[in-house]
Motif scaffolding. Structure first.
Motif, short mmCIF file in Angstrom:
data_model
loop_
_atom_site.label_atom_id
_atom_site.label_comp_id
_atom_site.label_asym_id
_atom_site.label_seq_id
_atom_site.Cartn_x
_atom_site.Cartn_y
_atom_site.Cartn_z
N VAL A 7 42.82 41.75 36.26
CA VAL A 7 44.12 41.69 37.05
C VAL A 7 43.89 42.78 38.07
CG1 VAL A 7 46.47 42.08 37.15
CG2 VAL A 7 45.48 40.59 35.47
N ALA A 8 43.62 44.08 37.47
CA ALA A 8 43.56 45.31 38.62
C ALA A 8 42.75 44.72 39.69
CB ALA A 8 43.11 46.43 37.69
N MET A 9 41.43 44.49 39.30
CA MET A 9 40.38 44.11 40.39
C MET A 9 40.64 43.17 41.10
SD MET A 9 36.66 42.77 39.52
CE MET A 9 36.39 43.72 38.19
N TYR A 10 41.40 42.14 40.92
CA TYR A 10 42.03 40.84 41.66
C TYR A 10 42.97 41.64 42.78
CZ TYR A 10 44.74 36.97 43.25
OH TYR A 10 45.31 35.97 43.89
N GLU A 11 44.15 42.51 42.10
CA GLU A 11 45.02 43.10 42.81
C GLU A 11 44.32 44.16 43.94
OE1 GLU A 11 47.76 44.96 40.57
OE2 GLU A 11 48.70 43.17 39.75
N LEU A 12 42.91 44.75 43.76
CA LEU A 12 42.53 45.76 44.61
C LEU A 12 41.81 44.64 45.68
CD1 LEU A 12 41.72 48.70 44.78
CD2 LEU A 12 39.41 48.07 43.71
N GLU A 13 41.04 43.44 45.32
CA GLU A 13 40.53 42.98 46.42
C GLU A 13 41.47 42.13 47.20
OE1 GLU A 13 37.36 43.09 47.39
OE2 GLU A 13 37.11 44.60 45.30
N SER A 14 42.85 41.73 46.67
CA SER A 14 43.49 41.03 47.47
C SER A 14 44.32 41.92 48.40
CB SER A 14 44.54 40.68 46.46
OG SER A 14 44.04 39.42 45.71
N THR A 15 44.34 43.18 47.98
CA THR A 15 44.79 44.16 49.03
C THR A 15 43.80 44.22 49.91
OG1 THR A 15 46.14 45.28 47.28
CG2 THR A 15 45.63 46.65 49.29
N MET A 16 42.56 44.48 49.75
CA MET A 16 41.80 44.70 50.90
C MET A 16 41.73 43.19 51.68
SD MET A 16 39.18 46.81 51.47
CE MET A 16 39.47 46.69 53.37
N LYS A 17 41.67 42.24 51.25
CA LYS A 17 42.04 41.12 52.11
C LYS A 17 43.20 41.21 53.10
CE LYS A 17 42.60 36.09 51.41
NZ LYS A 17 42.60 34.98 50.60
N ARG A 18 44.25 41.52 52.69
CA ARG A 18 45.74 41.90 53.32
C ARG A 18 45.22 42.99 54.33
NH1 ARG A 18 48.30 41.08 48.58
NH2 ARG A 18 48.41 43.24 48.13
N ILE A 19 44.52 43.79 54.37
CA ILE A 19 44.17 45.01 54.92
C ILE A 19 43.55 44.42 56.21
CG2 ILE A 19 42.94 47.18 55.47
CD1 ILE A 19 43.68 47.82 52.45
#
Length: 233
Positions: free
Chosen positions: A191-203
Motif C-alpha cells: 500500500v505504501a509503495m502504491y501510494e508513493l508511485e501514485s504520488t509520483m504519477k501526480r507530480i
C-alpha cells in the motif's frame, strides 16, 4: 583516477584552509583532471579562509556517463550547467526531480548515462574521421554542423524514449504490477509503495515541461503509426 573518485566529493561545501594533506591531494588531483573548480567568491570567517569547490561540466559528465551514485539534489544544484540545461531541465521541472521516487530516479539516471554515451560515441566518430584523414585534422564548418545535427537527433531520440518509458511506467496497470510483484513485501508495504508511485504519477502530470514533451511524443507516435498503417492497406 582510481584513487580519487568524484563520487566521494559530490557534497562540495566550503572548505576551510589549511586542509589536511589527504583532502588537499584529492582536491588537487580532481582539479588536474578539470573535474572541479574553485568558485571565485572567497569568504573569510573566524575559523579561517573559506573556499567553495564545485563540479565542472567535465565532472558532471564523468559522473553521469559512469552512472555513479548521486542524489537528486545534485541535479537540482547544477540545473543551470550546460549539460543539465541541455538534457534535463528543458523537459522536467526541478520540483519533479527533487521529489523523485527510487523507480523514477533510476530511469532518469539511466537516461543521462545513455545521452552521455551518445555524445562520447559522436566524439569518437569525429576522432576516427580525423585519424583516417590526417590531412584534414580540423573539421570544416560543414562537417561540424553535420555531426552536431546527428548528435542533436540522437539526443532527441533518447529524450522521447524516456518520456514514452515514463508514460508506460506510470500507467495504473504497470504501477499495480510492480507493487504486486514484490513477493517480499507485506500488505502495508504494498500500500505504501502504491501510494508513493501514485504520488509520483501526480507530480509528473502537473509537470508542464514533461507533459509538453509527452504531447510531442504522442504526435510523433500517432504520425508514425498512421504512416505504417497506410502502407499496410
Amino acid at each position: 583516477m582510481n584513487a580519487y573518485q568524484p563520487a566521494s566529493y559530490l557534497r562540495f561545501r566550503r572548505h576551510r584552509e589549511p586542509y589536511n594533506k589527504d583532502e588537499k591531494d584529492a582536491i588537487n588531483r580532481l582539479r588536474e583532471f578539470n573535474l572541479v573548480e574553485e568558485v571565485q567568491d572567497k569568504r573569510k570567517s573566524f575559523l579561517g579562509r573559506e573556499i567553495l569547490y564545485v563540479l565542472t561540466a567535465y565532472g558532471l559528465f564523468y559522473i553521469f556517463s559512469n552512472q555513479l551514485s548521486y542524489p537528486p539534489q545534485l541535479l537540482a544544484r547544477y540545473q543551470h550547467n550546460i549539460i543539465l540545461n541541455t538534457l534535463l531541465t528543458p523537459y522536467f521541472e526541478v520540483n519533479t526531480i527533487e521529489r523523485s521516487t527510487a523507480r523514477f530516479y533510476s530511469a532518469i539516471t539511466q537516461y543521462l548515462r545513455e545521452c552521455c554515451g551518445a555524445t562520447l560515441h559522436r566524439i569518437d566518430t569525429i576522432k576516427k574521421f580525423t585519424t583516417v584523414n590526417p590531412t584534414n585534422m580540423n573539421l570544416n564548418d560543414e562537417d561540424l554542423k553535420r555531426h552536431s545535427k546527428i548528435l542533436e537527433s540522437d539526443l532527441q531520440s533518447h529524450v522521447k524514449v524516456i518520456a514514452f518509458k515514463l508514460a508506460i511506467m506510470y500507467s495504473e496497470s504497470n504501477i499495480l504490477e510492480v507493487v504486486n510483484s514484490d513477493v517480499a513485501a507485506d500488505d502495508n508495504a504494498r500500500v505504501a509503495m502504491y501510494e508513493l508511485e501514485s504520488t509520483m504519477k501526480r507530480i509528473l502530470s502537473k509537470d508542464k515541461k514533461f507533459m509538453q514533451l509527452l504531447k510531442v511524443v504522442q504526435v510523433d507516435f500517432e504520425y508514425g503509426y498512421n504512416e505504417l498503417k497506410k502502407l499496410k492497406e
